[in-house]
Design a protein around this motif. Structure first.
Motif, mmCIF file in Angstrom:
data_model
loop_
_atom_site.group_PDB
_atom_site.id
_atom_site.type_symbol
_atom_site.label_atom_id
_atom_site.label_comp_id
_atom_site.label_asym_id
_atom_site.label_seq_id
_atom_site.Cartn_x
_atom_site.Cartn_y
_atom_site.Cartn_z
ATOM 1 N N ALA A 81 0.849 -1.196 0.000
ATOM 2 C CA ALA A 81 0.000 0.000 0.000
ATOM 3 C C ALA A 81 0.883 1.243 0.000
ATOM 4 C CB ALA A 81 -0.915 -0.009 1.229
ATOM 5 N N GLY A 82 1.054 1.809 -1.198
ATOM 6 C CA GLY A 82 1.956 2.942 -1.323
ATOM 7 C C GLY A 82 1.340 4.207 -1.876
ATOM 8 N N ALA A 83 0.056 4.177 -2.242
ATOM 9 C CA ALA A 83 -0.571 5.374 -2.811
ATOM 10 C C ALA A 83 -0.591 6.499 -1.790
ATOM 11 C CB ALA A 83 -1.993 5.051 -3.263
ATOM 12 N N ALA A 84 -0.176 7.681 -2.207
ATOM 13 C CA ALA A 84 -0.131 8.812 -1.273
ATOM 14 C C ALA A 84 -0.077 10.126 -2.040
ATOM 15 C CB ALA A 84 1.080 8.704 -0.346
ATOM 16 N N LEU A 103 -5.762 12.738 4.026
ATOM 17 C CA LEU A 103 -6.173 11.629 4.889
ATOM 18 C C LEU A 103 -6.986 10.594 4.113
ATOM 19 C CD1 LEU A 103 -7.099 13.395 8.239
ATOM 20 C CD2 LEU A 103 -4.954 12.333 7.570
ATOM 21 N N GLN A 104 -7.794 11.063 3.164
ATOM 22 C CA GLN A 104 -8.609 10.130 2.376
ATOM 23 C C GLN A 104 -7.739 9.202 1.535
ATOM 24 O OE1 GLN A 104 -11.145 12.883 0.273
ATOM 25 N NE2 GLN A 104 -12.870 12.555 1.673
ATOM 26 N N VAL A 105 -6.691 9.738 0.929
ATOM 27 C CA VAL A 105 -5.822 8.924 0.085
ATOM 28 C C VAL A 105 -4.819 8.136 0.925
ATOM 29 C CG1 VAL A 105 -4.052 8.954 -1.719
ATOM 30 C CG2 VAL A 105 -6.048 10.459 -1.899
ATOM 31 N N ASN A 106 -4.086 8.835 1.789
ATOM 32 C CA ASN A 106 -2.966 8.218 2.499
ATOM 33 C C ASN A 106 -3.393 7.252 3.599
ATOM 34 O OD1 ASN A 106 -1.828 10.200 0.912
ATOM 35 N ND2 ASN A 106 -0.532 11.038 2.517
#
Length: 242
Positions: A81-84, A103-106
């Protein structure tokens, strides 16, 4: 000692794998005989890597994307899980929309993809999850409150999830990559003196993080709830071997 990781038959999902560390990892998984599936808002450059378009902040879309992967391959062995996102703003001037989006993405994005993927691992009593955090979670950094806060929360989340699924032989570990020369890093630090960063902190390459990630995804990593951190000393060691 040379160590190689055989990923033959393994299916690894990488969120945020279109660029940076995620892209380097996805290519490495394929090079080691596995299947890498990137979940991102844009496609990876490596045509050997499979791609499912998704915004990880959208829970329903994440579940649909993961369902597509399971339907296609019948299993998921690894999740990274690296999407940020990393907007920059002083706390007192922060746009509420930037705070919420970060906060929604990370944070939420990691929770949603774990909720979608980990049950499949639990069912098979096998699987490895790796969550990206950051050294900024512990130290803070000017104009990076939203990013640092999201990463600090991820540390607690990952360790809690690790404790909950350990009995099912599913491992959850954390990687703090350090300062890595990616498009996101350069965008977040536009105008910064990169030579100063290299001298004081050490700037690594996405490929530097691939080895630790492959290790954590492999059965060789008999650990859970642990964190690997790429420190400046490692950056210097990398420089000496080039």
């Amino acid at each position: 000692m040379k160590v190689s990781f055989d990923a033959t038959g393994e299916v690894v999902v990488v969120t945020g794998g279109a660029h940076g560390i995620g892209a380097a990892l996805a290519s490495a998984v394929v090079a080691h005989g596995g299947t890498a599936v990137v979940l991102d808002v844009s496609p990876p450059a490596d045509e050997r890597v499979e791609y499912v378009e998704v915004d990880v902040s959208d829970r329903a879309a994440v579940f649909k994307a993961v369902g597509t992967v399971v339907e296609r391959h019948g299993r998921i062995d690894g999740l990274v899980a690296g999407a940020a996102v990393q907007p920059r703003s002083a706390v007192l001037a922060m746009d509420p929309a930037d705070w919420t989006r970060t906060l929604q993405v990370n944070l939420d994005g990691v929770v949603w993809v774990c909720q979608a993927v980990v049950p499949h691992m639990v069912e098979r009593s096998a699987g490895s999850v790796v969550v990206f955090t950051s050294g900024l979670a512990a130290t803070g950094f000017p104009q990076a409150a939203a990013y640092a806060s999201s990463k600090a929360a991820l540390t607690a989340f990952a360790r809690t999830l690790a404790a909950e699924v350990a009995e099912h032989r599913v491992r959850v570990n954390i990687v703090a990559p350090g300062v890595i020369d990616t498009d996101q890093f350069r965008a977040a630090n536009a105008g910064a003196d990169l030579d100063h960063w290299r001298e004081t902190t050490g700037i690594g390459d996405p490929a530097d993080v691939v080895g630790p990630l492959l290790f954590l995804l492999s059965d060789a990593a008999a650990m859970t709830g642990s964190q690997l951190t790429r420190e400046r000393a490692f950056a210097r060691l990398t420089d000496l071997t080039e």
